[in-house]
Motif scaffolding. Structure first.
Motif, PDB file in Angstrom:
ATOM      1  N   ARG A 240      -8.706 -18.475  46.465  1.00 25.15           N
ATOM      2  CA  ARG A 240      -7.376 -17.962  46.136  1.00 25.15           C
ATOM      3  C   ARG A 240      -7.418 -17.104  44.880  1.00 25.15           C
ATOM      4  O   ARG A 240      -6.754 -16.055  44.801  1.00 25.15           O
ATOM      5  N   VAL A 241      -8.197 -17.529  43.880  1.00 25.90           N
ATOM      6  CA  VAL A 241      -8.341 -16.727  42.665  1.00 25.90           C
ATOM      7  C   VAL A 241      -8.935 -15.368  43.004  1.00 25.90           C
ATOM      8  O   VAL A 241      -8.447 -14.315  42.558  1.00 25.90           O
ATOM      9  N   VAL A 242      -9.992 -15.367  43.831  1.00 28.37           N
ATOM     10  CA  VAL A 242     -10.645 -14.112  44.199  1.00 28.37           C
ATOM     11  C   VAL A 242      -9.682 -13.224  44.991  1.00 28.37           C
ATOM     12  O   VAL A 242      -9.593 -12.008  44.759  1.00 28.37           O
ATOM     13  N   THR A 243      -8.936 -13.814  45.944  1.00 30.12           N
ATOM     14  CA  THR A 243      -8.001 -13.027  46.761  1.00 30.12           C
ATOM     15  C   THR A 243      -6.936 -12.367  45.894  1.00 30.12           C
ATOM     16  O   THR A 243      -6.621 -11.178  46.067  1.00 30.12           O
ATOM     17  N   GLU A 244      -6.375 -13.132  44.947  1.00 26.83           N
ATOM     18  CA  GLU A 244      -5.336 -12.558  44.087  1.00 26.83           C
ATOM     19  C   GLU A 244      -5.906 -11.468  43.184  1.00 26.83           C
ATOM     20  O   GLU A 244      -5.241 -10.461  42.914  1.00 26.83           O
ATOM     21  N   LEU A 245      -7.147 -11.645  42.726  1.00 30.37           N
ATOM     22  CA  LEU A 245      -7.763 -10.614  41.902  1.00 30.37           C
ATOM     23  C   LEU A 245      -8.029  -9.337  42.707  1.00 30.37           C
ATOM     24  O   LEU A 245      -7.840  -8.222  42.210  1.00 30.37           O
ATOM     25  N   VAL A 246      -8.469  -9.497  43.965  1.00 30.67           N
ATOM     26  CA  VAL A 246      -8.688  -8.330  44.824  1.00 30.67           C
ATOM     27  C   VAL A 246      -7.379  -7.581  45.040  1.00 30.67           C
ATOM     28  O   VAL A 246      -7.320  -6.346  44.961  1.00 30.67           O
ATOM     29  N   HIS A 247      -6.310  -8.334  45.326  1.00 32.09           N
ATOM     30  CA  HIS A 247      -5.005  -7.709  45.503  1.00 32.09           C
ATOM     31  C   HIS A 247      -4.573  -6.974  44.240  1.00 32.09           C
ATOM     32  O   HIS A 247      -3.980  -5.888  44.301  1.00 32.09           O
ATOM     33  N   ASP A 248      -4.878  -7.575  43.081  1.00 31.69           N
ATOM     34  CA  ASP A 248      -4.460  -6.984  41.815  1.00 31.69           C
ATOM     35  C   ASP A 248      -5.240  -5.722  41.493  1.00 31.69           C
ATOM     36  O   ASP A 248      -4.690  -4.764  40.947  1.00 31.69           O
ATOM     37  N   ILE A 249      -6.528  -5.703  41.830  1.00 31.83           N
ATOM     38  CA  ILE A 249      -7.380  -4.575  41.457  1.00 31.83           C
ATOM     39  C   ILE A 249      -7.297  -3.439  42.481  1.00 31.83           C
ATOM     40  O   ILE A 249      -7.186  -2.267  42.121  1.00 31.83           O
ATOM     41  N   LYS A 250      -7.326  -3.787  43.764  1.00 31.91           N
ATOM     42  CA  LYS A 250      -7.378  -2.767  44.811  1.00 31.91           C
ATOM     43  C   LYS A 250      -6.034  -2.509  45.491  1.00 31.91           C
ATOM     44  O   LYS A 250      -5.838  -1.453  46.088  1.00 31.91           O
ATOM     45  N   GLY A 251      -5.142  -3.477  45.417  1.00 28.54           N
ATOM     46  CA  GLY A 251      -3.885  -3.347  46.152  1.00 28.54           C
ATOM     47  C   GLY A 251      -2.670  -3.353  45.251  1.00 28.54           C
ATOM     48  O   GLY A 251      -2.687  -2.809  44.147  1.00 28.54           O
ATOM     49  N   LEU A 252      -1.617  -3.999  45.714  1.00 26.93           N
ATOM     50  CA  LEU A 252      -0.347  -4.034  45.000  1.00 26.93           C
ATOM     51  C   LEU A 252      -0.019  -5.432  44.498  1.00 26.93           C
ATOM     52  O   LEU A 252       1.135  -5.849  44.483  1.00 26.93           O
ATOM     53  N   GLY A 253      -1.049  -6.168  44.127  1.00 27.93           N
ATOM     54  CA  GLY A 253      -0.849  -7.473  43.506  1.00 27.93           C
ATOM     55  C   GLY A 253      -0.162  -8.463  44.417  1.00 27.93           C
ATOM     56  O   GLY A 253      -0.498  -8.570  45.611  1.00 27.93           O
ATOM     57  N   PRO A 254       0.821  -9.194  43.902  1.00 30.66           N
ATOM     58  CA  PRO A 254       1.478 -10.250  44.700  1.00 30.66           C
ATOM     59  C   PRO A 254       2.205  -9.725  45.932  1.00 30.66           C
ATOM     60  O   PRO A 254       2.559 -10.501  46.819  1.00 30.66           O
ATOM     61  N   ILE A 255       2.438  -8.401  45.996  1.00 28.65           N
ATOM     62  CA  ILE A 255       3.168  -7.847  47.142  1.00 28.65           C
ATOM     63  C   ILE A 255       2.287  -7.788  48.389  1.00 28.65           C
ATOM     64  O   ILE A 255       2.787  -7.797  49.512  1.00 28.65           O
TER      65      ILE A 255
END
Length: 468
Positions: free
Chosen positions: A102-117
């Motif tokens: 979950r930590v890795v997934t949220e970091l990927v979303h934060d770095i490459k995507g739109l974070g929590p969205i």
């Protein structure tokens, strides 16, 4: 004669469950105290993961080569992050496999995507995402709004996501330009407004298009319209009618226009003009144009009116305007009336008559001193049909009416309702037709489709007979 209904919705019957004897407890259902304990534990785990992500994100930015990471896909980045979590530099406490992922997934979303969205953007049942600052997020699912918990680190985190969205389409959002219309890579429309105009933090509204590829037949199956109405709209597109699509926000105007556009022959050249590109046309010969806002220096603005004037020099067969809202209405109607039949546009209005009145007002703004009777004659000679859409209280989107523009009488644009929806019992969608021959029958004769049109108009009961 009883009115015919389409797509009667049957209510699901809940299976009956025998009641347990007094003192007995269903072993499959945990006690209330255990459920509350599980919810609290999950909430604490979520908070712990959020704290780790917030703390480790700046460490990653400083420690890893972000220029190299920019070239990674999500899987490659996740592998790099998993390896980094094991280093002393990360300073991450012992985590279970699930929480580490979950930590890795949220970091990927934060770095490459739109974070929590990001998780919301992959849910096909969500049609709108409405973020009202850090602490308030709603989604629309099946026409209904519901609140969801979305966690941002702080206001700056939310602002950074808003700026990333705008930057993806070459636009900017900051204190000097606090409002912007943009779009995501999948075509979803985004509106952003930030402080100082938004008092509670950045407000982001995302209108998703989860029904891509929808046809008129698909919409008829979902009782957006009747099958006979779908046939009439199909014939109208082939006969190159000029169609005005009217409705409120979220009524499904763009989706309906996408469905209508699928009936346009692939041999024609189409030009679309939009403030934020939303249309998903399937034809091979499409030129997509998008307006541009004014720069911080006050230059570079390209309005929809500018694009319409330029479009007339691009040899279009049809012009499709995402939404008419100002002086460009004059150019749009002139294009419809001077060699570009079969064009379509949308407009915000509650009824077909309101739509024509709004069109009059926009023409008066953009046409200078042209008398109102002359403007009304221009409308009557340009628009063939007004299609009114609405989102009902239960969230269902449907066609309320299809109105034929007949002509001018006593300097008033005269119309005749060809189809209308009336409420039926138990959420039925009941569509009725007048069965009368439309004023644009000559255009239908030109493509030799009079017989199927009249068959479609006679397929459903007449309004008068249904009411008698």
């Amino acid at each position: 004669m009883a009115a015919r209904s389409f797509g009667r919705r049957s209510r699901p019957v809940e299976p009956s469950t025998p009641s347990a004897p007094d003192g007995a407890r269903d072993p499959a259902s945990p006690p209330t105290a255990q459920r509350e304990t599980a919810v609290r534990a999950r909430s604490q785990a979520d908070a712990a993961v959020g704290e780790i992500v917030a703390r480790i994100h700046p460490v990653i930015v400083k420690s890893l080569d972000m220029t190299k990471i920019a070239g990674f896909n999500n899987e490659q980045l996740a592998g790099q992050l998993l390896a980094f979590l094991d280093t002393p530099e990360a300073g991450v406490p012992d985590l279970g496999p699930l929480d580490r992922q979950r930590v890795v997934t949220e970091l990927v979303h934060d770095i490459k995507g739109l974070g929590p969205i990001e998780p919301l953007l992959v849910d096909p049942t969500i049609s709108d995402i409405l973020i009202n600052g850090m602490d308030s997020t709603y989604i629309e699912r099946r026409g209904r709004l519901e609140r969801v918990e979305l966690r941002f680190r702080d206001r700056q985190h939310l602002l950074h996501i808003a700026q990333r969205i705008a930057g993806q389409v070459g636009r900017r959002v900051d204190e000097s330009s606090p409002m912007v219309d943009a779009r995501l890579a999948d075509g979803s429309r985004v509106n952003i407004i930030i402080p100082p105009l938004a008092l509670d933090g950045a407000a982001i509204s995302i209108r998703r298009f989860v029904m891509r590829g929808t046809s008129l037949d698909d919409m008829a199956e979902r009782t957006v319209m009747s099958p006979s109405m779908a046939e009439m709209f199909r014939i109208g597109v082939k006969a190159r009618l000029n169609i005005l699509i009217s409705g409120g926000t979220g009524a499904g105007k763009t989706t309906f226009m996408n469905a209508m556009s699928r009936e346009i022959p692939h041999s024609e050249r189409l030009v679309t003009i939009e403030d934020a590109a939303e249309l998903q046309l399937q034809q091979p010969h499409v030129v997509r144009l998008e307006t541009r806002t004014m720069s911080a220096e006050g230059t570079g603005q390209v309005t929809m009116r500018d694009l319409l004037v330029n479009t007339l020099r691009m040899r279009p067969d049809r012009i499709i305007v995402g939404e008419v809202r100002g002086g460009e209405a004059n150019e749009m109607l002139q294009a419809m009336n001077t060699g570009h039949p079969g064009s379509m546009c949308t407009l915000h209005a509650n009824t077909p008559r309101d739509a024509l009145t709004r069109l009059e007002n926009m023409l008066m703004i953009g046409s200078g001193d042209i008398p109102l009777p002359a403007l009304r004659r221009q409308i009557a000679s340009s628009i063939d049909m007004v299609v009114q859409l609405a989102r009902l209280r239960n969230g269902h989107r449907c066609v309320l009416s299809a109105t034929n523009v007949v002509g001018i009488e006593n300097d008033i644009v005269t119309t005749e309702e060809m189809w209308r929806r009336r409420p039926g019992p138990e959420d039925e969608q009941v569509f009725e037709t007048s069965g009368r021959q439309p004023a644009w029958i000559e255009a239908v004769d030109a493509v030799k489709l009079r017989e199927p049109l009249m068959a479609a108009l006679q397929a459903d009961p007449r309004i008068g007979e249904a009411e008698s």
